[in-house]
Scaffold this motif. Sequence first.
Motif, PDB file in Angstrom:
ATOM      1  N   GLU A 189       0.958  -1.211   0.132  1.00 51.88           N
ATOM      2  CA  GLU A 189       0.014  -0.065  -0.046  1.00 51.88           C
ATOM      3  C   GLU A 189       0.789   1.325  -0.128  1.00 51.88           C
ATOM      4  OE1 GLU A 189      -3.464   0.303   0.061  1.00 51.88           O
ATOM      5  OE2 GLU A 189      -3.538  -1.883  -0.184  1.00 51.88           O
ATOM      6  N   ASN A 190       2.083   1.169   0.440  1.00 50.48           N
ATOM      7  CA  ASN A 190       2.989   2.490   0.866  1.00 50.48           C
ATOM      8  C   ASN A 190       3.673   2.430  -0.449  1.00 50.48           C
ATOM      9  OD1 ASN A 190       4.649   0.219   1.065  1.00 50.48           O
ATOM     10  ND2 ASN A 190       5.346   0.896   3.168  1.00 50.48           N
ATOM     11  N   GLY A 191       3.634   1.784  -1.410  1.00 50.92           N
ATOM     12  CA  GLY A 191       4.351   1.731  -2.766  1.00 50.92           C
ATOM     13  C   GLY A 191       5.643   0.928  -2.899  1.00 50.92           C
ATOM     14  N   ILE A 192       6.005   0.402  -1.818  1.00 49.89           N
ATOM     15  CA  ILE A 192       7.197  -0.309  -1.698  1.00 49.89           C
ATOM     16  C   ILE A 192       7.095  -1.692  -2.486  1.00 49.89           C
ATOM     17  CG2 ILE A 192       8.815  -1.526  -0.318  1.00 49.89           C
ATOM     18  CD1 ILE A 192       8.873   1.456   0.064  1.00 49.89           C
ATOM     19  N   ILE A 193       8.103  -1.805  -3.319  1.00 51.68           N
ATOM     20  CA  ILE A 193       8.335  -3.009  -4.238  1.00 51.68           C
ATOM     21  C   ILE A 193       9.239  -3.750  -3.847  1.00 51.68           C
ATOM     22  CG2 ILE A 193       8.788  -3.725  -6.598  1.00 51.68           C
ATOM     23  CD1 ILE A 193       6.233  -1.899  -6.439  1.00 51.68           C
ATOM     24  N   LEU A 194       8.722  -5.427  -4.198  1.00 54.29           N
ATOM     25  CA  LEU A 194       9.840  -6.228  -3.826  1.00 54.29           C
ATOM     26  C   LEU A 194       9.623  -7.213  -5.172  1.00 54.29           C
ATOM     27  CD1 LEU A 194      11.915  -8.039  -2.674  1.00 54.29           C
ATOM     28  CD2 LEU A 194      10.017  -9.276  -1.309  1.00 54.29           C
ATOM     29  N   ASP A 195      10.971  -7.477  -5.865  1.00 53.25           N
ATOM     30  CA  ASP A 195      10.899  -8.242  -7.104  1.00 53.25           C
ATOM     31  C   ASP A 195      11.930  -9.468  -6.890  1.00 53.25           C
ATOM     32  OD1 ASP A 195      10.598  -9.079  -9.573  1.00 53.25           O
ATOM     33  OD2 ASP A 195      11.247  -7.250 -10.449  1.00 53.25           O
ATOM     34  N   ALA A 196      11.501 -10.384  -7.286  1.00 52.05           N
ATOM     35  CA  ALA A 196      12.296 -11.686  -7.147  1.00 52.05           C
ATOM     36  C   ALA A 196      12.240 -12.431  -8.481  1.00 52.05           C
ATOM     37  CB  ALA A 196      11.974 -12.336  -6.034  1.00 52.05           C
ATOM     38  N   ALA A 197      13.340 -13.013  -9.088  1.00 56.98           N
ATOM     39  CA  ALA A 197      13.063 -13.456 -10.346  1.00 56.98           C
ATOM     40  C   ALA A 197      14.111 -14.530 -10.793  1.00 56.98           C
ATOM     41  CB  ALA A 197      12.798 -12.789 -11.307  1.00 56.98           C
ATOM     42  N   GLY A 213      41.244 -10.079 -25.795  1.00 56.04           N
ATOM     43  CA  GLY A 213      42.344 -10.512 -25.086  1.00 56.04           C
ATOM     44  C   GLY A 213      41.610 -11.498 -23.960  1.00 56.04           C
ATOM     45  N   VAL A 214      40.529 -11.151 -23.126  1.00 58.86           N
ATOM     46  CA  VAL A 214      39.969 -11.812 -22.017  1.00 58.86           C
ATOM     47  C   VAL A 214      38.503 -12.109 -22.362  1.00 58.86           C
ATOM     48  CG1 VAL A 214      39.482 -11.702 -19.510  1.00 58.86           C
ATOM     49  CG2 VAL A 214      41.832 -10.554 -20.396  1.00 58.86           C
ATOM     50  N   ALA A 215      38.108 -13.183 -22.304  1.00 53.64           N
ATOM     51  CA  ALA A 215      36.721 -13.492 -22.609  1.00 53.64           C
ATOM     52  C   ALA A 215      35.868 -13.386 -21.422  1.00 53.64           C
ATOM     53  CB  ALA A 215      36.571 -14.945 -23.025  1.00 53.64           C
ATOM     54  N   ILE A 216      35.439 -12.261 -20.848  1.00 53.29           N
ATOM     55  CA  ILE A 216      34.625 -11.867 -19.809  1.00 53.29           C
ATOM     56  C   ILE A 216      32.978 -12.235 -19.621  1.00 53.29           C
ATOM     57  CG2 ILE A 216      33.996 -10.244 -18.009  1.00 53.29           C
ATOM     58  CD1 ILE A 216      36.568  -8.667 -19.163  1.00 53.29           C
ATOM     59  N   PHE A 217      32.571 -11.812 -21.008  1.00 52.53           N
ATOM     60  CA  PHE A 217      30.918 -12.179 -20.884  1.00 52.53           C
ATOM     61  C   PHE A 217      30.897 -13.051 -22.137  1.00 52.53           C
ATOM     62  CE2 PHE A 217      31.204  -8.263 -18.291  1.00 52.53           C
ATOM     63  CZ  PHE A 217      30.365  -8.726 -17.222  1.00 52.53           C
ATOM     64  N   ASN A 218      30.733 -14.073 -22.198  1.00 54.94           N
ATOM     65  CA  ASN A 218      30.627 -15.184 -23.310  1.00 54.94           C
ATOM     66  C   ASN A 218      29.972 -16.429 -22.651  1.00 54.94           C
ATOM     67  OD1 ASN A 218      30.514 -15.575 -26.006  1.00 54.94           O
ATOM     68  ND2 ASN A 218      32.727 -16.584 -25.909  1.00 54.94           N
ATOM     69  N   GLY A 219      28.835 -16.729 -23.065  1.00 57.04           N
ATOM     70  CA  GLY A 219      28.133 -18.056 -22.690  1.00 57.04           C
ATOM     71  C   GLY A 219      26.951 -18.045 -21.986  1.00 57.04           C
ATOM     72  N   PHE A 220      26.693 -18.959 -21.170  1.00 57.65           N
ATOM     73  CA  PHE A 220      25.455 -19.029 -20.372  1.00 57.65           C
ATOM     74  C   PHE A 220      25.536 -18.815 -19.129  1.00 57.65           C
ATOM     75  CE2 PHE A 220      24.040 -21.681 -23.853  1.00 57.65           C
ATOM     76  CZ  PHE A 220      22.661 -21.274 -24.290  1.00 57.65           C
ATOM     77  N   ASP A 221      24.455 -18.247 -18.422  1.00 62.61           N
ATOM     78  CA  ASP A 221      24.583 -17.922 -16.931  1.00 62.61           C
ATOM     79  C   ASP A 221      23.099 -17.986 -16.219  1.00 62.61           C
ATOM     80  OD1 ASP A 221      25.651 -17.183 -14.564  1.00 62.61           O
ATOM     81  OD2 ASP A 221      25.894 -14.947 -15.078  1.00 62.61           O
ATOM     82  N   LEU A 222      23.057 -18.057 -15.050  1.00 59.44           N
ATOM     83  CA  LEU A 222      21.785 -17.890 -14.374  1.00 59.44           C
ATOM     84  C   LEU A 222      21.573 -16.688 -13.741  1.00 59.44           C
ATOM     85  CD1 LEU A 222      19.185 -19.532 -13.597  1.00 59.44           C
ATOM     86  CD2 LEU A 222      20.548 -20.050 -11.459  1.00 59.44           C
ATOM     87  N   ASN A 223      20.487 -15.847 -14.181  1.00 57.90           N
ATOM     88  CA  ASN A 223      20.312 -14.630 -13.525  1.00 57.90           C
ATOM     89  C   ASN A 223      19.214 -14.674 -12.562  1.00 57.90           C
ATOM     90  OD1 ASN A 223      20.276 -11.806 -13.701  1.00 57.90           O
ATOM     91  ND2 ASN A 223      18.156 -11.960 -14.880  1.00 57.90           N
ATOM     92  N   LEU A 224      19.830 -14.119 -11.394  1.00 52.35           N
ATOM     93  CA  LEU A 224      19.026 -14.159 -10.091  1.00 52.35           C
ATOM     94  C   LEU A 224      18.691 -12.550  -9.785  1.00 52.35           C
ATOM     95  CD1 LEU A 224      20.947 -16.652  -7.686  1.00 52.35           C
ATOM     96  CD2 LEU A 224      19.002 -17.013  -9.344  1.00 52.35           C
ATOM     97  N   VAL A 225      17.347 -12.316  -9.566  1.00 52.01           N
ATOM     98  CA  VAL A 225      17.124 -10.980  -9.478  1.00 52.01           C
ATOM     99  C   VAL A 225      16.182 -10.866  -7.764  1.00 52.01           C
ATOM    100  CG1 VAL A 225      15.459  -9.082 -10.091  1.00 52.01           C
ATOM    101  CG2 VAL A 225      16.553 -10.648 -11.594  1.00 52.01           C
ATOM    102  N   PHE A 226      16.744  -9.963  -7.181  1.00 51.92           N
ATOM    103  CA  PHE A 226      16.017  -9.601  -5.621  1.00 51.92           C
ATOM    104  C   PHE A 226      16.272  -8.114  -5.755  1.00 51.92           C
ATOM    105  CE2 PHE A 226      16.176  -9.322  -1.128  1.00 51.92           C
ATOM    106  CZ  PHE A 226      14.950 -10.137  -1.002  1.00 51.92           C
ATOM    107  N   THR A 227      15.266  -7.218  -6.352  1.00 51.92           N
ATOM    108  CA  THR A 227      15.289  -5.896  -6.089  1.00 51.92           C
ATOM    109  C   THR A 227      14.258  -5.064  -5.070  1.00 51.92           C
ATOM    110  OG1 THR A 227      13.828  -5.864  -7.921  1.00 51.92           O
ATOM    111  CG2 THR A 227      16.362  -5.748  -8.297  1.00 51.92           C
ATOM    112  N   PHE A 228      14.419  -4.228  -4.624  1.00 53.84           N
ATOM    113  CA  PHE A 228      13.372  -3.445  -3.820  1.00 53.84           C
ATOM    114  C   PHE A 228      13.455  -1.977  -4.568  1.00 53.84           C
ATOM    115  CE2 PHE A 228      15.650  -5.917  -0.604  1.00 53.84           C
ATOM    116  CZ  PHE A 228      14.659  -6.347   0.175  1.00 53.84           C
TER     117      PHE A 228
END
Length: 158
Positions: free
Chosen positions: A118-126, A139-154
């Motif tokens: 009711e007060n507008g506060i949000i909790l998001d989990a995914a 030179g460095v492969a940092i972001f390449n391939g599969f990963d699991l995304n976990l979300v927990f936001t306010f």
Amino acid sequence: MMRALIFSLVLFFIAFDCNAQLSIIKTNPLSLFDGFVSSCYERTINTKSSYQISVIVDYDLDDTDDTAIEANIGYRRYITKKDAPRGFYLMPYTGFVYTSSATSVHLGTDLGYQWIWENGIILDAAMGPDYYYELSNKGVAIFNGFDLNLVFTFGYSF
């Protein structure tokens, strides 16, 4: 060129949501302990959908002194009887990751649940699968391939 594309997408979605009912800003305060900062903006389109724009700055990349900046845009479809932005949702998204040593395209899908009080506060989990495809690599492969995304936001709705 990428900045122009992202800017154009943002302008498109701002113009697209002239009849939108609710805006949300949110962040993951726990991310500071994991070496990154995230910020999200969500805007409802109608009673069952919204879009979300997120920016993540990763300042603690493993094995490098590099910093990554990630920008994503996603479409949320709320799949319960509750009106958006409440309840279970499915969100496909895409974006880009930039570092001084690599550039990647980011694709993913999240299944999550968002609470609004009711007060507008949000909790998001995914969670859901992510895929990074490097477009360039110095030179460095940092972001390449599969990963699991976990979300927990306010956040706060207005």
